[in-house]
Scaffold this motif. Structure first.
Motif, mmCIF file in Angstrom:
data_model
loop_
_atom_site.group_PDB
_atom_site.id
_atom_site.type_symbol
_atom_site.label_atom_id
_atom_site.label_comp_id
_atom_site.label_asym_id
_atom_site.label_seq_id
_atom_site.Cartn_x
_atom_site.Cartn_y
_atom_site.Cartn_z
ATOM 1 N N CYS A 29 -16.554 -5.647 -6.143
ATOM 2 C CA CYS A 29 -16.026 -4.915 -6.618
ATOM 3 C C CYS A 29 -14.546 -4.808 -7.398
ATOM 4 O O CYS A 29 -13.980 -6.044 -6.739
ATOM 5 N N SER A 30 -13.903 -4.548 -9.117
ATOM 6 C CA SER A 30 -12.607 -4.588 -8.772
ATOM 7 C C SER A 30 -11.934 -3.672 -8.904
ATOM 8 O O SER A 30 -12.502 -2.635 -9.054
ATOM 9 N N GLY A 31 -10.791 -3.180 -9.186
ATOM 10 C CA GLY A 31 -9.814 -2.516 -9.527
ATOM 11 C C GLY A 31 -8.605 -3.199 -8.690
ATOM 12 O O GLY A 31 -8.137 -3.866 -7.930
ATOM 13 N N PRO A 32 -7.395 -1.904 -8.715
ATOM 14 C CA PRO A 32 -6.004 -2.227 -8.336
ATOM 15 C C PRO A 32 -6.626 -2.748 -6.994
ATOM 16 O O PRO A 32 -6.875 -1.977 -6.171
ATOM 17 N N PRO A 33 -5.582 -3.363 -6.138
ATOM 18 C CA PRO A 33 -5.026 -3.206 -4.614
ATOM 19 C C PRO A 33 -5.120 -1.959 -4.374
ATOM 20 O O PRO A 33 -3.874 -0.702 -5.255
ATOM 21 N N GLY A 34 -5.153 -1.369 -2.790
ATOM 22 C CA GLY A 34 -4.974 -0.529 -2.022
ATOM 23 C C GLY A 34 -3.340 0.359 -2.301
ATOM 24 O O GLY A 34 -3.565 1.519 -2.546
ATOM 25 N N TYR A 35 -2.947 -0.976 -2.148
ATOM 26 C CA TYR A 35 -1.020 -0.116 -2.721
ATOM 27 C C TYR A 35 -0.633 -0.081 -3.435
ATOM 28 O O TYR A 35 0.071 1.047 -3.629
ATOM 29 N N GLU A 36 -0.894 -0.926 -4.937
ATOM 30 C CA GLU A 36 -0.987 -0.061 -5.752
ATOM 31 C C GLU A 36 -0.853 1.790 -5.897
ATOM 32 O O GLU A 36 -0.987 2.695 -6.555
ATOM 33 N N VAL A 37 -2.939 1.875 -5.481
ATOM 34 C CA VAL A 37 -3.318 3.593 -6.007
ATOM 35 C C VAL A 37 -2.306 4.227 -4.636
ATOM 36 O O VAL A 37 -2.311 5.150 -5.331
ATOM 37 N N MET A 38 -2.164 3.875 -3.508
ATOM 38 C CA MET A 38 -1.391 4.254 -2.372
ATOM 39 C C MET A 38 0.539 4.768 -3.250
ATOM 40 O O MET A 38 0.509 5.902 -2.027
ATOM 41 N N LEU A 39 0.654 4.499 -4.322
ATOM 42 C CA LEU A 39 1.930 4.829 -4.305
ATOM 43 C C LEU A 39 1.749 6.383 -5.938
ATOM 44 O O LEU A 39 2.456 6.650 -4.977
ATOM 45 N N SER A 40 0.696 6.559 -5.199
ATOM 46 C CA SER A 40 0.366 8.363 -6.419
ATOM 47 C C SER A 40 0.087 9.644 -4.299
ATOM 48 O O SER A 40 -0.254 10.700 -4.782
ATOM 49 N N ALA A 41 -0.092 8.382 -3.371
ATOM 50 C CA ALA A 41 -0.496 9.169 -2.138
ATOM 51 C C ALA A 41 0.815 10.891 -1.726
ATOM 52 O O ALA A 41 1.954 9.740 -1.650
#
Length: 408
Positions: A29-41
């Motif tokens: 599985c690949s994708g942005p790190p969780g903290y990158e996604v968390m920016l829009s939380a």
């Protein structure tokens, strides 16, 4: 005897192949790190999953539940001591799924995570991808995973008044428009600023008061070309710079991250760059024609061929185009291909983090005497060739042993 010989050939051939072929580990599985996604939380919290409600709906893979979180530490959008609910999709047991997923025993876990809002004022949604930490209970002693999760949550939410702070101007960035950066509270050192999935944009050293200012002519690239009206957050990160004695450099620890919103009404495609090299195959010492369009006018570039250290510098014209001819040097003639790379000249020491484009040229053999097979440039026999030769040897040996047995 023939059956034994065939089995031996298969096993020995397979063993030989296995020992001569380099194996590669495939990422599941690949994708942005969780903290990158968390920016829009909308909400970032630390606390306990107090309740996992009954399944409200299901499909062939997931069941949907309502989770209740008792908040111990609110990093963004929630107060300490509050209770907040969010929907979550939990995999049905026994169905293999790639990528991070919520565990079946989620209730009672102590977590650091983010919750998202699909519509303003709408219900919150929990995603396993951004669960930075999960444990059966709150840590009572040293826990490096917990310490790092807290650090990342604080960086994303700017919740630590003593940690480095990176801000972006304008607060709403626009495709194709320049961006400026300002830093505060940064410790002494050197830092590189990079857009998510993009090249390095600036390298800075804070002053005595921990501040710096920088800018880039490159507008945001992430999200450009998407449908107008969609919500997109562009990630800019500041990393510590690690420099090496050979002159190369790399990105070290993440020091700060910021996520401005991309203008929802202005979504032209990102600046389309083209980079081409001809001919597509060439000999060592032959000339290559290199062309580029769509680059930022006036920003110096570096063209390097594989094996080179210096390369050739150039500056795109007023239209963002360039043209030059390079001769393939001896140091680029060690493999079957020559890689031609265009990088930002200012940050070329960072390798692929400064790359803006590349092309592969097949290297054809230089005319000369045939290779006898024992020189450094000789191709190694294919793995199946070894297997066939070894198999033939085994068959011959088997036949000889059979003939000897018949004589007896």
């Amino acid at each position: 005897m023939a059956r034994v010989a065939i089995v031996m050939v298969v096993l020995l051939g397979a063993a030989l192949y296995a020992t001569t072929v380099e194996t590669r580990t495939a990422a599941a599985c690949s994708g942005p790190p969780g903290y990158e996604v968390m920016l829009s939380a909308k909400v970032i919290l630390e606390g306990r999953v107090a309740e996992v409600g009954p399944a409200e709906s299901s499909d062939s893979v997931y069941t949907t539940h309502t989770l209740a979180f008792d908040v111990v530490q609110g990093y963004r959008g929630i107060e300490d001591g509050a209770r907040v609910t969010a929907t979550a999709r939990i995999p049905i047991p026994g169905i293999p799924i790639m990528c991070p997923q919520f565990p079946q025993d989620l209730e009672g876990k102590y977590v650091i995570t983010g919750l998202f809002e699909d519509e303003p004022g709408g219900p919150l949604r929990a995603e396993a991808w951004v669960m930075l930490y999960a444990s059966d209970a709150a840590p009572t002693g040293p826990d490096p995973a917990y310490t790092e999760a807290v650090r990342l949550a604080e960086l994303v939410a700017d919740a630590n008044p003593e940690a480095p702070l990176l801000t972006v101007d304008p607060a709403v960035v626009t495709c194709g428009e320049p961006v400026s950066f300002a830093g505060a509270r940064f410790p002494a050192g050197e830092y590189a600023i990079r857009e998510f999935l993009g090249p390095i944009l600036a390298v800075v050293e804070p002053g005595a008061n921990g501040t710096f200012a920088a800018g880039t002519p490159y507008g945001p690239g992430f999200g450009c070309g998407t449908e107008p009206g969609t919500s997109v957050v562009v990630s800019y990160s500041a990393y510590k710079v690690l420099r090496h004695p050979d002159g190369s450099a790399e990105l070290g620890e993440l020091a700060e991250i910021v996520g401005p919103v991309l203008d929802p009404d202005v979504r032209p495609p990102a600046r389309e760059r083209t980079f081409s090299v001809s001919p597509v195959s060439a000999r060592c010492g032959q000339d290559l024609t290199i062309d580029g369009t769509g680059f930022v006018p006036g920003v110096p570039l570096l063209i390097r061929l594989s094996g080179e250290t210096a390369g050739a510098r150039l500056t795109p014209d007023a239209t963002g185009a360039f043209h030059l001819t390079r001769t393939i040097p001896p140091e680029s003639c060690t493999g079957d291909f020559v890689r031609v790379v265009v990088s930002t000249a200012e940050f070329a020491e960072f390798g692929h983090f400064a790359e803006l484009g590349d092309a592969l040229i097949a290297r054809t053999a230089t005319p000369g005497p045939p290779d006898a097979g024992d020189s450094p440039g000789a191709a190694r026999p294919a793995n199946w060739t070894w297997a066939v030769l070894l198999g033939g040897f085994v068959l011959a040996l088997s036949a000889g042993l059979g003939a000897l047995a018949r004589r007896r």
